[in-house]
Design an enzyme around this catalytic site. Structure first.
Site, short mmCIF file in Angstrom:
data_model
loop_
_atom_site.label_atom_id
_atom_site.label_comp_id
_atom_site.label_asym_id
_atom_site.label_seq_id
_atom_site.Cartn_x
_atom_site.Cartn_y
_atom_site.Cartn_z
N ARG A 148 9.89 5.69 -6.95
CA ARG A 148 9.46 4.98 -8.16
C ARG A 148 9.30 5.91 -9.36
O ARG A 148 9.48 5.49 -10.50
CB ARG A 148 8.18 4.19 -7.89
CG ARG A 148 8.37 3.14 -6.79
CD ARG A 148 7.34 2.04 -6.83
NE ARG A 148 7.25 1.39 -5.53
CZ ARG A 148 8.11 0.49 -5.07
NH1 ARG A 148 9.14 0.14 -5.80
NH2 ARG A 148 7.95 -0.05 -3.88
N ARG A 188 1.13 10.17 -7.76
CA ARG A 188 1.79 9.50 -8.90
C ARG A 188 1.04 9.68 -10.22
O ARG A 188 1.67 9.67 -11.28
CB ARG A 188 1.98 8.01 -8.61
CG ARG A 188 3.11 7.76 -7.65
CD ARG A 188 3.49 6.30 -7.52
NE ARG A 188 4.63 6.21 -6.62
CZ ARG A 188 4.92 5.17 -5.85
NH1 ARG A 188 4.15 4.10 -5.87
NH2 ARG A 188 5.99 5.19 -5.08
N SER A 208 8.14 -4.96 1.28
CA SER A 208 7.00 -5.33 2.14
C SER A 208 7.38 -6.44 3.11
O SER A 208 7.08 -6.38 4.31
CB SER A 208 5.84 -5.84 1.28
OG SER A 208 5.32 -4.80 0.49
N ARG A 222 7.90 -6.55 7.42
CA ARG A 222 7.11 -7.52 8.20
C ARG A 222 8.01 -8.48 8.95
O ARG A 222 7.70 -8.86 10.10
CB ARG A 222 6.16 -8.27 7.27
CG ARG A 222 4.99 -7.38 6.80
CD ARG A 222 4.39 -7.92 5.52
NE ARG A 222 3.15 -7.27 5.12
CZ ARG A 222 3.08 -6.10 4.46
NH1 ARG A 222 4.18 -5.42 4.17
NH2 ARG A 222 1.90 -5.61 4.10
N ASP A 242 2.15 -0.61 -7.19
CA ASP A 242 3.39 0.17 -7.22
C ASP A 242 4.04 0.19 -8.60
O ASP A 242 5.08 0.82 -8.79
CB ASP A 242 4.38 -0.39 -6.19
CG ASP A 242 3.89 -0.16 -4.76
OD1 ASP A 242 3.12 0.80 -4.54
OD2 ASP A 242 4.28 -0.94 -3.87
C1 S3P Z 1 2.41 -2.09 0.83
C2 S3P Z 1 1.13 -1.90 0.38
C3 S3P Z 1 0.79 -0.94 -0.68
C4 S3P Z 1 2.01 -0.54 -1.49
C5 S3P Z 1 3.18 -0.20 -0.61
C6 S3P Z 1 3.56 -1.40 0.24
C7 S3P Z 1 2.63 -3.04 1.95
O1 S3P Z 1 0.23 0.22 -0.09
O2 S3P Z 1 1.71 0.57 -2.31
O3 S3P Z 1 4.30 0.18 -1.38
O4 S3P Z 1 3.80 -3.40 2.20
O5 S3P Z 1 1.66 -3.45 2.57
P1 S3P Z 1 -1.34 0.31 0.28
O6 S3P Z 1 -1.62 -0.66 1.36
O7 S3P Z 1 -1.54 1.73 0.71
O8 S3P Z 1 -2.07 -0.01 -0.99
#
Ligand code: S3P
Length: 444
Positions: free
Chosen positions: A396, A352, A23, A27, A321
């Site tokens: 995963r 999942r 994540s 970003r 996750d």
């Molecule tokens: C993420 C948010 C989550 C997560 C994904 C990464 C992110 O998804 O499942 O692996 O980096 O903002 P959602 O925003 O769909 O819940």
């Protein structure tokens, strides 16, 4: 397809650093791309998903390169400074890459085409299309709001106030990134808090983000648009969602004692640690420190008996996750583990809920799959194993079932190692370094 086999492992021991947080890596690249000047990013996750984001940003006119020192350099073009791409933006398997980039481009006045792999092209994009259309972007998507799609950003973005209908950090982040090149204040209201890496990183780069706690855990996030954000160094911590695999492996393989260093422990990401603690895990969080606005720590874990628990729906965003690997821990725990509020698992890299239930049943574990819940019945002893798991382009699911095989009576085979590249290149190498026995299956 490269099948992998995971056999019963001897006790795991030692210390390991897992790759950077996925994540935060996306970003750091995207926000660095619209800051002024050169940002250096250390610890970037060099996985398929993140490299797709880097390639997309390159197509948008940003210089993204890796230096000899291992740090990545992002030469930002300033807020609103991205250029029309001459090629289709292919985000591969990455929902985060696709959704966040759509946000960023919604307030850039040119057209981009987005596509991905079969998994990403089947995932719902309506959840970002709807708010981004309110800002003024125009979408031309496949039936059901799916990729491939074309997005034309607006020259006159409108600041919106948007209440999230689903708890999704990706949707929140898409709106905030669109708000960067929008005059005035863009507001997101989230009924349940989700990971706040975008808010933290925007602040780290100098943007003004105001967060207010509302009733019953809700929050409002207000971004002041068109800030002058300037390049900043970023150090990406280890990904707790990747650490989750060696962590659960060490809990279920008898005699194990493992330390995972430099893991991001943002409180909105640590639901798994809380749940494993309730299950009786011997797990300590040590050496807490702060890096680039994020909390980091070392995790020390020792094998031991686990007991079944109920995981409430309210905790889902903080461990969204981690359910595949939690279900593996639950399969080795004594008693029933009930996980509630899981409807979002149906629209991840695969369905999942379905994949966990099918895989555990094939491995001899008692399981009940509801529309939005799972119940796993553990005996407290080894699971039977002896199953072949279809990973369905889901990293995963692949890694969780390799972990299941590490303490099972008979080995687990996953049909394809390739999806693991999405988030955890060299997963097998790291696990084997701790004592696991994961290798390519010899074809008969
Ligand atoms: C993420 C948010 C989550 C997560 C994904 C990464 C992110 O998804 O499942 O692996 O980096 O903002 P959602 O925003 O769909 O819940």
């Amino acid at each position: 397809m490269t099948p992998l086999i995971s056999r019963r492992s001897k006790a795991l021991s030692g210390s390991a650093a897992v790759p950077g947080d996925k994540s935060m890596s996306h970003r750091a690249l995207m926000i660095g791309a619209v800051a002024i000047g050169e940002s250096r990013v250390r610890g970037l996750l060099e996985s398929e998903d993140v490299l797709r984001t880097a390639a997309a940003l390159t197509a948008l006119g940003v210089s993204v390169t890796k230096g000899a020192d291992g740090a990545w350099r992002v030469l930002g073009r300033g807020v609103g400074g991205l250029a029309e791409p001459a090629t289709v933006l292919d985000l591969g398997n990455s929902g985060t890459g696709a959704r966040l980039l759509m946000g960023l481009l919604a307030s850039h006045p040119f057209t981009s085409q987005f596509t991905g792999d079969a998994s990403l092209n089947s995932r719902p994009m309506g959840r970002v299309i709807k708010p981004l259309e309110q800002i003024g972007a125009v979408f031309n998507a496949r039936e059901g709001g799916r990729l491939p799609l074309a997005l034309t950003g607006t020259a006159e973005p409108v600041p919106i106030t948007y209440e999230l209908p689903v708890a999704s950090a990706q949707v929140k982040s898409a709106i905030l990134l669109a708000g960067l090149n929008t005059p005035g204040r863009t507001t997101v209201i989230e009924p349940k808090p989700t990971r706040d890496h975008t808010e933290r990183m925007l602040r780290h780069f100098g943007a003004e983000v105001k967060i207010t706690d509302l009733d019953q855990g809700a929050r409002s996030i207000v971004l002041t648009g068109q800030p002058e954000i300037t390049a900043r160094p970023v150090t990406v911590p280890g990904d707790i969602s990747s650490a989750a695999f060696p962590l659960v492996a060490a809990l279920i393989v008898p005699g194990s004692d493992v330390t995972l260093t430099g893991i991001g422990v943002n409180p909105l990401r640590t639901g798994l640690l809380e749940t494993l603690g309730e299950m009786g895990a011997s797990l300590t969080v040590a050496n807490r420190r702060e890096e680039a606005g994020e909390e980091v720590a070392d995790l020390h874990v020792q094998a031991g008996p686990l007991r079944g628990v109920t995981v409430p729906a309210v905790r889902a965003p903080a461990m969204i996750d981690e359910y595949p690997v939690l279900a593996v821990a639950a399969a080795y725990a004594r008693g029933e583990t009930r996980m509630e509020g899981l409807s979002e698992l149906r629209v991840k890299e695969s369905d999942r809920l379905r994949a966990i239930a099918a895989g555990l049943a094939a491995a001899g574990v008692g399981i009940e799959e509801g529309e939005d819940y799972l119940v796993v019945n553990g005996t407290g002893g080894p699971v039977a194993g002896g199953a072949r798991i279809e990973t369905g382009l889901d990293h995963r699911i692949a890694m969780a079932f390799l972990v299941l095989g590490m303490a099972a009576a008979a080995p687990i085979v996953i049909d394809d190692a390739a999806p693991i590249e999405t988030s955890f290149p060299d997963f097998a190498g790291l696990m084997n370094g701790l004592g696991a026995c994961i290798e390519e299956e010899k074809q008969p």
